[in-house]
Design a protein around this motif. Structure first.
Motif, PDB file in Angstrom:
ATOM      1  N   ALA A  61     -54.509  23.313   2.863  1.00 18.64           N
ATOM      2  CA  ALA A  61     -53.295  24.118   2.721  1.00 18.64           C
ATOM      3  C   ALA A  61     -53.618  25.610   2.596  1.00 18.64           C
ATOM      4  CB  ALA A  61     -52.477  23.651   1.519  1.00 18.64           C
ATOM      5  N   VAL A  62     -54.692  25.943   1.907  1.00 14.78           N
ATOM      6  CA  VAL A  62     -55.079  27.348   1.747  1.00 14.78           C
ATOM      7  C   VAL A  62     -55.525  27.926   3.087  1.00 14.78           C
ATOM      8  CG1 VAL A  62     -56.741  28.909   0.651  1.00 14.78           C
ATOM      9  CG2 VAL A  62     -55.625  27.117  -0.701  1.00 14.78           C
ATOM     10  N   VAL A  63     -56.341  27.186   3.810  1.00 11.47           N
ATOM     11  CA  VAL A  63     -56.817  27.680   5.114  1.00 11.47           C
ATOM     12  C   VAL A  63     -55.655  27.774   6.111  1.00 11.47           C
ATOM     13  CG1 VAL A  63     -58.362  27.187   7.058  1.00 11.47           C
ATOM     14  CG2 VAL A  63     -59.178  26.929   4.716  1.00 11.47           C
ATOM     15  N   GLU A  64     -54.735  26.821   6.067  1.00  6.62           N
ATOM     16  CA  GLU A  64     -53.551  26.905   6.940  1.00  6.62           C
ATOM     17  C   GLU A  64     -52.708  28.129   6.597  1.00  6.62           C
ATOM     18  OE1 GLU A  64     -51.663  23.087   6.531  1.00  6.62           O
ATOM     19  OE2 GLU A  64     -53.098  22.116   7.885  1.00  6.62           O
ATOM     20  N   ALA A  65     -52.559  28.433   5.306  1.00  7.83           N
ATOM     21  CA  ALA A  65     -51.813  29.631   4.910  1.00  7.83           C
ATOM     22  C   ALA A  65     -52.548  30.893   5.365  1.00  7.83           C
ATOM     23  CB  ALA A  65     -51.600  29.645   3.403  1.00  7.83           C
ATOM     24  N   LEU A  66     -53.867  30.908   5.242  1.00 11.90           N
ATOM     25  CA  LEU A  66     -54.636  32.056   5.739  1.00 11.90           C
ATOM     26  C   LEU A  66     -54.484  32.197   7.254  1.00 11.90           C
ATOM     27  CD1 LEU A  66     -57.872  31.762   3.590  1.00 11.90           C
ATOM     28  CD2 LEU A  66     -56.255  33.685   3.597  1.00 11.90           C
ATOM     29  N   GLN A  67     -54.469  31.075   7.963  1.00 12.67           N
ATOM     30  CA  GLN A  67     -54.276  31.109   9.410  1.00 12.67           C
ATOM     31  C   GLN A  67     -52.905  31.697   9.750  1.00 12.67           C
ATOM     32  OE1 GLN A  67     -56.511  30.492  11.725  1.00 12.67           O
ATOM     33  NE2 GLN A  67     -55.110  30.796  13.427  1.00 12.67           N
ATOM     34  N   ASP A  68     -51.882  31.284   8.997  1.00 13.14           N
ATOM     35  CA  ASP A  68     -50.534  31.824   9.214  1.00 13.14           C
ATOM     36  C   ASP A  68     -50.474  33.313   8.889  1.00 13.14           C
ATOM     37  OD1 ASP A  68     -49.699  29.290   9.928  1.00 13.14           O
ATOM     38  OD2 ASP A  68     -48.774  28.864   7.977  1.00 13.14           O
ATOM     39  N   TRP A  69     -51.253  33.728   7.900  1.00 16.96           N
ATOM     40  CA  TRP A  69     -51.276  35.135   7.483  1.00 16.96           C
ATOM     41  C   TRP A  69     -52.021  36.019   8.486  1.00 16.96           C
ATOM     42  CZ3 TRP A  69     -55.788  37.829   6.298  1.00 16.96           C
ATOM     43  CH2 TRP A  69     -55.608  39.119   5.795  1.00 16.96           C
ATOM     44  N   ALA A  70     -53.104  35.520   9.045  1.00 17.54           N
ATOM     45  CA  ALA A  70     -54.018  36.327   9.858  1.00 17.54           C
ATOM     46  C   ALA A  70     -53.389  36.744  11.173  1.00 17.54           C
ATOM     47  CB  ALA A  70     -55.306  35.543  10.124  1.00 17.54           C
ATOM     48  N   ARG A  71     -53.513  38.011  11.455  1.00 17.93           N
ATOM     49  CA  ARG A  71     -53.129  38.571  12.753  1.00 17.93           C
ATOM     50  C   ARG A  71     -53.637  40.000  12.822  1.00 17.93           C
ATOM     51  NH1 ARG A  71     -47.306  37.678  10.952  1.00 17.93           N
ATOM     52  NH2 ARG A  71     -47.870  35.762  11.938  1.00 17.93           N
ATOM     53  N   SER A  72     -53.525  40.588  13.959  1.00 19.57           N
ATOM     54  CA  SER A  72     -54.005  41.948  14.154  1.00 19.57           C
ATOM     55  C   SER A  72     -53.345  42.889  13.143  1.00 19.57           C
ATOM     56  CB  SER A  72     -53.676  42.391  15.583  1.00 19.57           C
ATOM     57  OG  SER A  72     -54.148  43.689  15.782  1.00 19.57           O
ATOM     58  N   GLY A  73     -54.132  43.802  12.626  1.00 25.04           N
ATOM     59  CA  GLY A  73     -53.616  44.767  11.674  1.00 25.04           C
ATOM     60  C   GLY A  73     -53.759  44.331  10.227  1.00 25.04           C
ATOM     61  N   ARG A  74     -54.158  43.097  10.007  1.00 22.49           N
ATOM     62  CA  ARG A  74     -54.350  42.608   8.649  1.00 22.49           C
ATOM     63  C   ARG A  74     -55.799  42.851   8.240  1.00 22.49           C
ATOM     64  NH1 ARG A  74     -49.856  38.864   7.948  1.00 22.49           N
ATOM     65  NH2 ARG A  74     -48.197  40.171   8.761  1.00 22.49           N
ATOM     66  N   ARG A  75     -56.032  42.912   6.925  1.00 24.73           N
ATOM     67  CA  ARG A  75     -57.393  43.100   6.417  1.00 24.73           C
ATOM     68  C   ARG A  75     -57.642  42.128   5.278  1.00 24.73           C
ATOM     69  NH1 ARG A  75     -56.297  49.022   6.078  1.00 24.73           N
ATOM     70  NH2 ARG A  75     -56.043  48.512   3.898  1.00 24.73           N
ATOM     71  N   PHE A  76     -58.805  41.480   5.325  1.00 25.73           N
ATOM     72  CA  PHE A  76     -59.234  40.544   4.285  1.00 25.73           C
ATOM     73  C   PHE A  76     -60.625  40.977   3.857  1.00 25.73           C
ATOM     74  CE2 PHE A  76     -60.994  36.661   2.538  1.00 25.73           C
ATOM     75  CZ  PHE A  76     -59.914  36.053   1.912  1.00 25.73           C
ATOM     76  N   THR A  77     -60.796  41.265   2.576  1.00 28.40           N
ATOM     77  CA  THR A  77     -62.092  41.699   2.058  1.00 28.40           C
ATOM     78  C   THR A  77     -62.546  40.717   1.002  1.00 28.40           C
ATOM     79  OG1 THR A  77     -61.473  44.003   2.435  1.00 28.40           O
ATOM     80  CG2 THR A  77     -63.353  43.609   0.989  1.00 28.40           C
ATOM     81  N   MET A  78     -63.828  40.375   1.057  1.00 28.34           N
ATOM     82  CA  MET A  78     -64.448  39.500   0.066  1.00 28.34           C
ATOM     83  C   MET A  78     -65.633  40.219  -0.554  1.00 28.34           C
ATOM     84  SD  MET A  78     -64.713  35.724   1.811  1.00 28.34           S
ATOM     85  CE  MET A  78     -64.889  34.816   0.270  1.00 28.34           C
ATOM     86  N   LEU A  79     -65.805  39.997  -1.853  1.00 26.77           N
ATOM     87  CA  LEU A  79     -66.940  40.549  -2.575  1.00 26.77           C
ATOM     88  C   LEU A  79     -67.496  39.449  -3.470  1.00 26.77           C
ATOM     89  CD1 LEU A  79     -68.668  42.952  -3.675  1.00 26.77           C
ATOM     90  CD2 LEU A  79     -66.783  43.378  -5.284  1.00 26.77           C
ATOM     91  N   ALA A  80     -68.815  39.235  -3.409  1.00 30.66           N
ATOM     92  CA  ALA A  80     -69.452  38.189  -4.217  1.00 30.66           C
ATOM     93  C   ALA A  80     -70.886  38.579  -4.538  1.00 30.66           C
ATOM     94  CB  ALA A  80     -69.446  36.863  -3.469  1.00 30.66           C
ATOM     95  N   CYS A  81     -71.433  37.948  -5.552  1.00 26.26           N
ATOM     96  CA  CYS A  81     -72.873  38.072  -5.798  1.00 26.26           C
ATOM     97  C   CYS A  81     -73.613  37.282  -4.727  1.00 26.26           C
ATOM     98  CB  CYS A  81     -73.241  37.531  -7.181  1.00 26.26           C
ATOM     99  SG  CYS A  81     -72.621  38.494  -8.553  1.00 26.26           S
ATOM    100  N   SER A  82     -73.089  36.081  -4.461  1.00 28.30           N
ATOM    101  CA  SER A  82     -73.696  35.177  -3.493  1.00 28.30           C
ATOM    102  C   SER A  82     -72.609  34.371  -2.803  1.00 28.30           C
ATOM    103  CB  SER A  82     -74.656  34.230  -4.218  1.00 28.30           C
ATOM    104  OG  SER A  82     -75.041  33.173  -3.378  1.00 28.30           O
TER     105      SER A  82
END
Length: 173
Positions: A61-82
């Motif tokens: 469900a989370v990945v499907e929501a991300l798929q629905d969200w994703a399109r040109s002009g959007r930005r997703f940033t991740m930050l992690a130690c690992s």
């Protein structure tokens, strides 16, 4: 369906403001935030955690929501130690990340103390900040000062305490 950015009042309709406690509450808040981002067309999502072990990123469900969200002009940033736990535990997310590499920035801070790195989901409309990752307690809200302070903290980590990490493909021989 409306693709314009949500007005500040809209996230309050579905996303709470205030304290939360417990792993299940945290995970449900992440699910709800990603679903709201897809529905309301948030332009940007920034997630940060030492290893994303507790996050429901690999759930269908989370990945499907991300798929629905994703399109040109959007930005997703991740930050992690690992990103080792992301690769091991969240296969669906890793596949989605490879598809949408052009809108995703991943940063890594391997020398950071895992308890110092913010555990948070930031958007221009609403934030979730896990203040104690071990006990899964934190705060959420859409207040401007809360959003600005968290974004400044995340920007400082990106600017001076991290480097690119988690490539979308691995080159090998």
């Amino acid at each position: 369906m409306n693709d314009t950015a949500a007005t500040p009042a809209e996230p309050l309709r579905d996303l709470p403001s205030g304290r939360f406690s417990g792993r299940e509450a945290f995970q449900q808040l992440v699910r709800d935030a990603i679903a709201t981002a897809a529905r309301d067309g948030w332009q940007e999502i920034f997630v940060s955690d030492a290893n994303f072990h507790d996050w429901p990123l690999g759930e269908r469900a989370v990945v499907e929501a991300l798929q629905d969200w994703a399109r040109s002009g959007r930005r997703f940033t991740m930050l992690a130690c690992s990103y080792d736990d992301v690769i091991r535990r969240h296969a669906r997310f890793v596949r989605w990340r490879g598809t949408w590499d052009h809108i995703i920035t991943c940063r890594r801070s391997p020398a950071a103390d895992p308890l110092d790195l913010p555990s948070a989901l930031w958007s221009p409309h609403w934030v979730l900040h896990r203040l104690d990752p071990e006990r899964c307690t934190g705060v959420t809200g859409c207040e401007a000062d809360r959003r600005v302070l968290l974004r400044e903290t995340l920007n400082e980590w990106v600017r001076s305490k991290s480097a690119p990490g988690f490539p979308s493909t691995t080159l090998g021989l």
